[in-house]
Design an enzyme around this catalytic site. Sequence first.
Site, PDB file in Angstrom:
ATOM      1  N   LYS A 115      -4.268  -9.397  -7.800  1.00  0.00           N
ATOM      2  CA  LYS A 115      -4.704  -9.514  -9.534  1.00  0.00           C
ATOM      3  C   LYS A 115      -5.779 -10.969  -9.168  1.00  0.00           C
ATOM      4  CE  LYS A 115      -0.503  -8.201 -11.863  1.00  0.00           C
ATOM      5  NZ  LYS A 115       0.253  -8.550 -12.697  1.00  0.00           N
ATOM      6  N   LYS A 197      -0.783   2.030  -7.191  1.00  0.00           N
ATOM      7  CA  LYS A 197      -0.035   2.188  -8.015  1.00  0.00           C
ATOM      8  C   LYS A 197      -0.138   2.273  -9.423  1.00  0.00           C
ATOM      9  CE  LYS A 197       1.392  -2.409  -9.246  1.00  0.00           C
ATOM     10  NZ  LYS A 197       2.037  -3.025 -10.056  1.00  0.00           N
ATOM     11  N   LYS A 200      -0.565  -1.075 -15.751  1.00  0.00           N
ATOM     12  CA  LYS A 200      -1.076  -1.055 -16.859  1.00  0.00           C
ATOM     13  C   LYS A 200      -2.354  -1.997 -17.016  1.00  0.00           C
ATOM     14  CE  LYS A 200       2.636  -4.613 -17.121  1.00  0.00           C
ATOM     15  NZ  LYS A 200       4.033  -4.642 -17.399  1.00  0.00           N
TER      16      LYS A 200
HETATM   17  P1  TYM Z   1       6.502  -5.683 -14.662  1.00  0.00           P
HETATM   18  O1  TYM Z   1       6.595  -5.891 -16.145  1.00  0.00           O
HETATM   19  O2  TYM Z   1       4.938  -5.609 -14.288  1.00  0.00           O
HETATM   20  O3  TYM Z   1       7.007  -3.994 -14.713  1.00  0.00           O
HETATM   21  C1  TYM Z   1       8.388  -3.940 -14.959  1.00  0.00           C
HETATM   22  C2  TYM Z   1       9.146  -3.168 -14.053  1.00  0.00           C
HETATM   23  O4  TYM Z   1       8.494  -1.858 -13.618  1.00  0.00           O
HETATM   24  C3  TYM Z   1       8.359  -1.690 -12.511  1.00  0.00           C
HETATM   25  N1  TYM Z   1       7.064  -1.063 -12.089  1.00  0.00           N
HETATM   26  C4  TYM Z   1       6.827   0.123 -11.400  1.00  0.00           C
HETATM   27  N2  TYM Z   1       7.666   0.930 -11.057  1.00  0.00           N
HETATM   28  C5  TYM Z   1       7.484   1.938 -10.128  1.00  0.00           C
HETATM   29  N3  TYM Z   1       5.937   2.491 -10.289  1.00  0.00           N
HETATM   30  C6  TYM Z   1       5.125   1.647 -10.851  1.00  0.00           C
HETATM   31  N4  TYM Z   1       3.885   2.186 -10.769  1.00  0.00           N
HETATM   32  C7  TYM Z   1       5.806   0.616 -11.512  1.00  0.00           C
HETATM   33  N5  TYM Z   1       4.724  -0.494 -12.140  1.00  0.00           N
HETATM   34  C8  TYM Z   1       5.771  -1.485 -12.368  1.00  0.00           C
HETATM   35  C9  TYM Z   1       8.425  -3.021 -11.797  1.00  0.00           C
HETATM   36  O5  TYM Z   1       8.483  -3.224 -10.559  1.00  0.00           O
HETATM   37  C10 TYM Z   1       9.219  -3.871 -12.621  1.00  0.00           C
HETATM   38  O6  TYM Z   1      10.730  -3.629 -12.275  1.00  0.00           O
HETATM   39  N6  TYM Z   1       7.657  -9.986 -12.586  1.00  0.00           N
HETATM   40  C11 TYM Z   1       8.193  -8.711 -13.169  1.00  0.00           C
HETATM   41  C12 TYM Z   1       9.196  -9.015 -14.465  1.00  0.00           C
HETATM   42  C13 TYM Z   1      10.059 -10.004 -14.255  1.00  0.00           C
HETATM   43  C14 TYM Z   1      11.316  -9.730 -13.474  1.00  0.00           C
HETATM   44  C15 TYM Z   1      12.230 -11.075 -13.802  1.00  0.00           C
HETATM   45  C16 TYM Z   1      12.146  -8.828 -12.939  1.00  0.00           C
HETATM   46  C17 TYM Z   1      10.160 -11.253 -14.585  1.00  0.00           C
HETATM   47  N7  TYM Z   1      11.158 -12.008 -14.112  1.00  0.00           N
HETATM   48  C18 TYM Z   1      13.349 -11.261 -12.898  1.00  0.00           C
HETATM   49  C19 TYM Z   1      13.245  -8.703 -12.423  1.00  0.00           C
HETATM   50  C20 TYM Z   1      13.830 -10.124 -12.602  1.00  0.00           C
HETATM   51  C21 TYM Z   1       6.926  -7.926 -13.797  1.00  0.00           C
HETATM   52  O7  TYM Z   1       5.973  -8.163 -13.900  1.00  0.00           O
HETATM   53  O8  TYM Z   1       7.510  -6.740 -14.236  1.00  0.00           O
END
Ligand code: TYM
Length: 329
Positions: A115, A197, A200
């Site tokens: 990023k 991957k 967004k």
């Molecule tokens: P975030 O908001 O980027 O994504 C949410 C969830 O979606 C999964 N994900 C994917 N899975 C499969 N293929 C993809 N292309 C893909 N893109 C995203 C992510 O792995 C995630 O599970 N840091 C985290 C949010 C967070 C969190 C936490 C998660 C903050 N605190 C505590 C678990 C526990 C995040 O940015 O996810």
Amino acid sequence: MINNKKTIFSGVQPSGILHIGNYLGAIVQWVEMQNQYNCIFCVVDYHAITVKQDPKKFSQQILDVVKIYLASGINPDKSIIFQQSDISAHTELAWILNCVAYMTDLNRMTQFKEKAEKNKETVSVGLYDYPVLMAADILLYNTDIVPVGEDQAQHVELARTLAQRFNNQFGETFKIPEVMIKKIGARIMGLDDPTKKMSKSATSVANYIALTDDPIVATKKITRAVTDSGSEIKYDKKAKPAISNLLTIYSLLSNKSIEELEIKYQDKGYGVFKKDLAEIVGNFLSQFQKKYYSFKDNDIREILQQGSKLVEPIAFKALKNVKEKLGLL
Ligand code: TYM
């Protein structure tokens, strides 16, 4: 939550666009876990502001994530849903964990490197520190299992490291959480580039299918998705990354195994396969959005308030324990 069930914690950022990668990689598995575990699902708004958000849209984006949860099948009577910034214990514990984390821990985080690469001059300290806030989210609730997509595995590993280090330095305090990654779908790839991957923050909207994409737009995106050389419909991540990704999406949305699909499309080319997949994606989105658009903002606010009330005592009890261990109390 006084029972013998294990605790699940996970979250999604309200950063505007949620795509089928978020749904198939993470949220789908939460739905299945609700009957078996104590589930806590957070809308991680403080994570989202590590990059610029439009204040005029942000509060709606927060509510919209909850609508995505509900449309996916998360039941607020079974699971707790809350907003991260409602519970100040998250940022307080994050600060404490900042003092336990090493710069070298964070320098290893691959997501930050990717990023930051795009925006070297203006990347925020928050983005660098975000895995520590994520560790605080997880560790506040005595979490047993963290179900996430593959891209978050390294961050959960950091939460484990910080918990262990804290326990070693200050005595047994945190439970060590386990990551849970799906066997299929943990890394849904971009439709325009199957080597990266689905994301967004992709520069092109052709990269992803948003859960709020008009089904007609989504079907066009599938039709135009990049394919591999040759014409065989076969799962082979190395030789056929694009078709393997489309097969994964097809399999997860249709409940048909990849083997079944390979047989079904044995003598057919990419055209027929994509046409069928486009229909499946279109139908899925129509059903999903019927539910998504049926929820009222005020009801969602109510759900978030209820959720905060339930997690608040758990979070502050954990924080008090940490403060005592540090000699702050
Ligand atoms: P975030 O908001 O980027 O994504 C949410 C969830 O979606 C999964 N994900 C994917 N899975 C499969 N293929 C993809 N292309 C893909 N893109 C995203 C992510 O792995 C995630 O599970 N840091 C985290 C949010 C967070 C969190 C936490 C998660 C903050 N605190 C505590 C678990 C526990 C995040 O940015 O996810």
